[in-house]
Write a protein that holds these residues in place. Sequence first.
Motif, PDB file in Angstrom:
ATOM      1  N   HIS A  27       9.370   3.784 -15.027  1.00 31.00           N
ATOM      2  CA  HIS A  27       9.021   3.969 -13.556  1.00 31.00           C
ATOM      3  C   HIS A  27       9.731   2.769 -12.883  1.00 31.00           C
ATOM      4  N   PRO A  28      10.868   2.636 -12.733  1.00 30.91           N
ATOM      5  CA  PRO A  28      11.676   1.401 -11.953  1.00 30.91           C
ATOM      6  C   PRO A  28      11.327   1.725 -10.529  1.00 30.91           C
ATOM      7  N   ASP A  29      11.408   0.297  -9.808  1.00 32.22           N
ATOM      8  CA  ASP A  29      11.243   0.226  -8.494  1.00 32.22           C
ATOM      9  C   ASP A  29       9.919   0.636  -7.989  1.00 32.22           C
ATOM     10  N   THR A  30       8.819   0.620  -8.852  1.00 34.75           N
ATOM     11  CA  THR A  30       7.635   1.172  -8.177  1.00 34.75           C
ATOM     12  C   THR A  30       6.551   0.028  -8.607  1.00 34.75           C
ATOM     13  N   VAL A  31       5.447   0.398  -7.973  1.00 38.44           N
ATOM     14  CA  VAL A  31       4.114  -0.549  -8.167  1.00 38.44           C
ATOM     15  C   VAL A  31       3.038   0.310  -8.886  1.00 38.44           C
ATOM     16  N   ALA A  32       2.441  -0.251  -9.761  1.00 39.88           N
ATOM     17  CA  ALA A  32       1.554   0.513 -10.384  1.00 39.88           C
ATOM     18  C   ALA A  32      -0.083   0.131 -10.010  1.00 39.88           C
ATOM     19  N   THR A  33      -1.007   0.666  -9.543  1.00 41.13           N
ATOM     20  CA  THR A  33      -2.043   0.108  -8.876  1.00 41.13           C
ATOM     21  C   THR A  33      -3.100  -0.305  -9.987  1.00 41.13           C
ATOM     22  N   ILE A  34      -3.557  -1.748  -9.863  1.00 42.70           N
ATOM     23  CA  ILE A  34      -4.680  -1.962 -10.756  1.00 42.70           C
ATOM     24  C   ILE A  34      -6.090  -2.133 -10.148  1.00 42.70           C
ATOM     25  N   SER A  35      -6.973  -2.333 -10.938  1.00 42.18           N
ATOM     26  CA  SER A  35      -8.326  -2.324 -10.188  1.00 42.18           C
ATOM     27  C   SER A  35      -8.761  -3.769  -9.922  1.00 42.18           C
ATOM     28  N   GLY A  36      -9.417  -4.283  -9.142  1.00 43.87           N
ATOM     29  CA  GLY A  36     -10.161  -5.624  -9.040  1.00 43.87           C
ATOM     30  C   GLY A  36      -8.982  -6.529  -8.706  1.00 43.87           C
ATOM     31  N   ASP A  37      -9.345  -7.827  -8.925  1.00 40.21           N
ATOM     32  CA  ASP A  37      -8.654  -9.043  -8.618  1.00 40.21           C
ATOM     33  C   ASP A  37      -8.319  -9.558  -9.994  1.00 40.21           C
ATOM     34  N   PRO A  38      -6.791  -9.693 -10.079  1.00 34.23           N
ATOM     35  CA  PRO A  38      -6.492 -10.282 -11.749  1.00 34.23           C
ATOM     36  C   PRO A  38      -6.699 -11.740 -11.652  1.00 34.23           C
ATOM     37  N   LEU A  39      -6.973 -12.451 -10.577  1.00 38.55           N
ATOM     38  CA  LEU A  39      -7.419 -14.003 -10.879  1.00 38.55           C
ATOM     39  C   LEU A  39      -8.942 -14.144 -11.157  1.00 38.55           C
ATOM     40  N   ALA A  40      -9.469 -13.204 -10.966  1.00 37.61           N
ATOM     41  CA  ALA A  40     -11.112 -13.146 -11.130  1.00 37.61           C
ATOM     42  C   ALA A  40     -11.436 -12.559 -12.414  1.00 37.61           C
ATOM     43  N   GLY A  41     -10.530 -11.887 -13.244  1.00 38.17           N
ATOM     44  CA  GLY A  41     -11.002 -11.316 -14.596  1.00 38.17           C
ATOM     45  C   GLY A  41     -10.128 -10.154 -14.743  1.00 38.17           C
ATOM     46  N   PRO A  42     -10.434  -9.293 -15.916  1.00 40.37           N
ATOM     47  CA  PRO A  42      -9.603  -8.233 -16.572  1.00 40.37           C
ATOM     48  C   PRO A  42      -9.507  -7.053 -15.449  1.00 40.37           C
ATOM     49  N   VAL A  43      -8.419  -6.444 -15.478  1.00 40.95           N
ATOM     50  CA  VAL A  43      -8.240  -5.601 -14.445  1.00 40.95           C
ATOM     51  C   VAL A  43      -7.751  -4.046 -15.442  1.00 40.95           C
ATOM     52  N   ASN A  44      -7.759  -2.818 -14.679  1.00 39.85           N
ATOM     53  CA  ASN A  44      -7.187  -1.786 -15.383  1.00 39.85           C
ATOM     54  C   ASN A  44      -6.456  -0.955 -14.457  1.00 39.85           C
ATOM     55  N   TYR A  45      -5.638  -0.461 -14.932  1.00 43.56           N
ATOM     56  CA  TYR A  45      -4.518   0.573 -14.263  1.00 43.56           C
ATOM     57  C   TYR A  45      -5.483   1.833 -13.787  1.00 43.56           C
ATOM     58  N   THR A  46      -5.249   2.001 -12.423  1.00 45.11           N
ATOM     59  CA  THR A  46      -6.014   3.209 -11.776  1.00 45.11           C
ATOM     60  C   THR A  46      -5.212   4.555 -12.167  1.00 45.11           C
ATOM     61  N   GLY A  47      -4.092   4.477 -12.412  1.00 44.45           N
ATOM     62  CA  GLY A  47      -3.168   5.691 -12.477  1.00 44.45           C
ATOM     63  C   GLY A  47      -2.471   6.029 -11.136  1.00 44.45           C
ATOM     64  N   GLU A  48      -2.746   5.196 -10.206  1.00 50.74           N
ATOM     65  CA  GLU A  48      -1.768   5.663  -8.893  1.00 50.74           C
ATOM     66  C   GLU A  48      -0.426   4.685  -9.009  1.00 50.74           C
ATOM     67  N   ARG A  49       0.772   5.166  -8.555  1.00 46.64           N
ATOM     68  CA  ARG A  49       1.859   4.507  -8.421  1.00 46.64           C
ATOM     69  C   ARG A  49       2.531   4.894  -7.308  1.00 46.64           C
ATOM     70  N   TYR A  50       3.096   4.057  -6.640  1.00 45.57           N
ATOM     71  CA  TYR A  50       3.941   3.833  -5.579  1.00 45.57           C
ATOM     72  C   TYR A  50       5.345   3.672  -5.661  1.00 45.57           C
ATOM     73  N   ALA A  51       6.358   4.189  -4.864  1.00 45.72           N
ATOM     74  CA  ALA A  51       7.855   3.758  -5.077  1.00 45.72           C
ATOM     75  C   ALA A  51       7.600   2.368  -4.132  1.00 45.72           C
ATOM     76  N   LEU A  52       8.362   1.257  -4.414  1.00 45.18           N
ATOM     77  CA  LEU A  52       8.411   0.105  -3.749  1.00 45.18           C
ATOM     78  C   LEU A  52       8.691   0.133  -2.288  1.00 45.18           C
ATOM     79  N   ASP A  53       9.629   1.206  -1.876  1.00 48.21           N
ATOM     80  CA  ASP A  53      10.249   1.177  -0.744  1.00 48.21           C
ATOM     81  C   ASP A  53       9.154   1.736   0.414  1.00 48.21           C
ATOM     82  N   ASP A  54       8.184   2.525  -0.330  1.00 42.86           N
ATOM     83  CA  ASP A  54       7.229   3.284   0.219  1.00 42.86           C
ATOM     84  C   ASP A  54       5.996   2.196   0.671  1.00 42.86           C
ATOM     85  N   VAL A  55       5.826   1.046   0.240  1.00 42.74           N
ATOM     86  CA  VAL A  55       4.601   0.100   0.491  1.00 42.74           C
ATOM     87  C   VAL A  55       5.348  -1.147   0.991  1.00 42.74           C
ATOM     88  N   ARG A  56       4.326  -1.739   1.817  1.00 41.40           N
ATOM     89  CA  ARG A  56       4.463  -3.207   2.506  1.00 41.40           C
ATOM     90  C   ARG A  56       3.918  -4.243   1.495  1.00 41.40           C
TER      91      ARG A  56
END
Length: 267
Positions: A27-56
């Motif tokens: 999935h090139p040029d995409t961002v895969a959503t993760i839950s939580g704050d990666p600086l605060a502890g473990p995170v998990n993929y939510t299954g959501e994914r967006y094209a980089l051009d479609d997000v800010r």
Amino acid sequence: MRIARYVAYGGEPRYGIVELPEDAGDHPDTVATISGDPLAGPVNYTGERYALDDVRLVSPVIPRSKVVAIGKNYAAHAAEFNSTVPAEPLVFLKPNTSVIGPGEPIVYPPETSDLHFEGELAIVIGRICRRVPAERAAEVIFGYTVANDVTCRDLQAKDRQWSRAKGYDSFCPLGPWITTHLSPDDAGDLHLTTTLNGEPRQDSETSLMVYPIPRLIEFITSFTTLLPGDVILTGTPNGVGPMLPGDSVSVSIDGLGTLTNPVVAED
């Protein structure tokens, strides 16, 4: 791994893993959503994914307490201001309210007539730490990003200290994301460039830092506690210069991405 904060379709900022073509993923040029704050502890993929051009993209980190910055950490930059390299790291603070993200405007305040860009490598701290020896610096680093240490050069000279000149809102652009897989040695050997309206202004290597990353962390933590999400700006090379409302400034570091911000006059 590249960790970004992004806004999709007018929602709230969320964290995601950026997937680029060079990652050889599905999935090139995409961002895969993760839950939580990666600086605060473990995170998990939510299954959501967006094209980089479609997000800010927004600032990949909002420092919980402080931005610690280093002055005169490149000999050529010190020389262009007829100054000398300090005998130990020169430290100053920028407020966390100065942080903005990619694409957000750098606001030109009415109190200055000489606003400068300063492209820099930034370190994002990943854990609470104090008195970290240089040989253990890698243990407290979460990752690296690109920064612009915006400075009112005339106010810096007038005030004879740097808090106001470097502390205005919008004076610490960070982004586009945090890169987590580099060692201090790797991050200390990267190509940095800055362009103004597409014209080259700074062209240097992070290997030319007078005080390398492990030494900076050792020195800073000798007098203050760093918290997860704190940011260290490692200094700028030579080639800094003025920018005006209507300009666009881009700082690029190989392997870390490009941070671009427009300059606008304060309303």
